[in-house]
Write a protein that holds these residues in place. Structure first.
Motif, short mmCIF file in Angstrom:
data_model
loop_
_atom_site.label_atom_id
_atom_site.label_comp_id
_atom_site.label_asym_id
_atom_site.label_seq_id
_atom_site.Cartn_x
_atom_site.Cartn_y
_atom_site.Cartn_z
N GLN A 64 0.83 -1.20 0.00
CA GLN A 64 0.00 0.00 0.00
C GLN A 64 0.87 1.26 0.00
N GLU A 68 1.08 4.24 -2.95
CA GLU A 68 1.00 5.69 -2.75
C GLU A 68 2.21 6.40 -3.32
N ASP A 71 2.08 6.69 -6.99
CA ASP A 71 1.17 7.76 -7.41
C ASP A 71 1.76 9.15 -7.15
N ASN A 73 2.67 10.30 -4.13
CA ASN A 73 2.25 10.84 -2.84
C ASN A 73 3.30 10.59 -1.77
N VAL A 75 4.21 9.60 2.06
CA VAL A 75 3.57 8.65 2.96
C VAL A 75 4.18 8.78 4.34
#
Length: 155
Positions: A64, A68, A71, A73, A75
């Motif tokens: 997960q 992220e 993408d 992002n 974290v």
């Protein structure tokens, strides 16, 4: 216990994004197992492999995180039982600290005091956020339904 503020995080570089995409794909191929643990290999500076046994749940979490990062992002992992300062919590909700304190004082989010400072449990904050998102989604559904009934051209 406080954690680094959201504002201290930086977005992944392009190389990190590319590696995250590759890593996520590689992990996904092996995580369909029903085993409780998985053995992976980590290579040291001398290119020697070292086997590490990890809970499958940890590898799913890693997947997960990689998704992220892939993408683009940033974290941050926060334990569910963690306690946040009002500024950290406000940053996570993307609201001002004074507005967040008003939410606390109005009883919308549980908190406790550590001396003269307020502390909020991460789990309580996420529960509040989830409730707000559900209310918002419901309102959007009702507006869409109303627009269709009134034939406003959004069909």
């Amino acid at each position: 216990m406080t954690h680094p503020a959201v504002s201290d995080m930086s977005l992944p570089a392009a190389k990190e994004v590319a590696l995250a995409v590759q890593g996520q794909r590689a992990l996904a191929a092996y995580l369909s197992t029903q085993l409780d643990t998985q053995r992976i290999q980590i290579f040291d500076d001398h290119n020697q492999a070292h086997a590490v046994e990890l809970p499958t749940s940890a590898l799913r979490l890693l997947m997960q995180i990689l998704a992220e990062l892939a993408d683009g992002n940033a974290v941050q992992v926060v334990p569910v039982h963690a306690e946040l300062t009002t500024q950290e919590a406000a940053d996570l909700l993307n609201v001002s600290r004074p507005h967040f304190v008003k939410l606390l004082e109005d009883g919308q989010i549980p908190f406790h005091r550590a001396g003269k400072h307020r502390r909020v449990k991460f789990a309580d904050l996420m529960h509040y956020k989830q409730e707000r998102e559900q209310i918002s989604a419901q309102a959007m559904d009702e507006l869409a339904q109303q627009a269709q009934e009134l034939r406003m051209g959004y069909e």
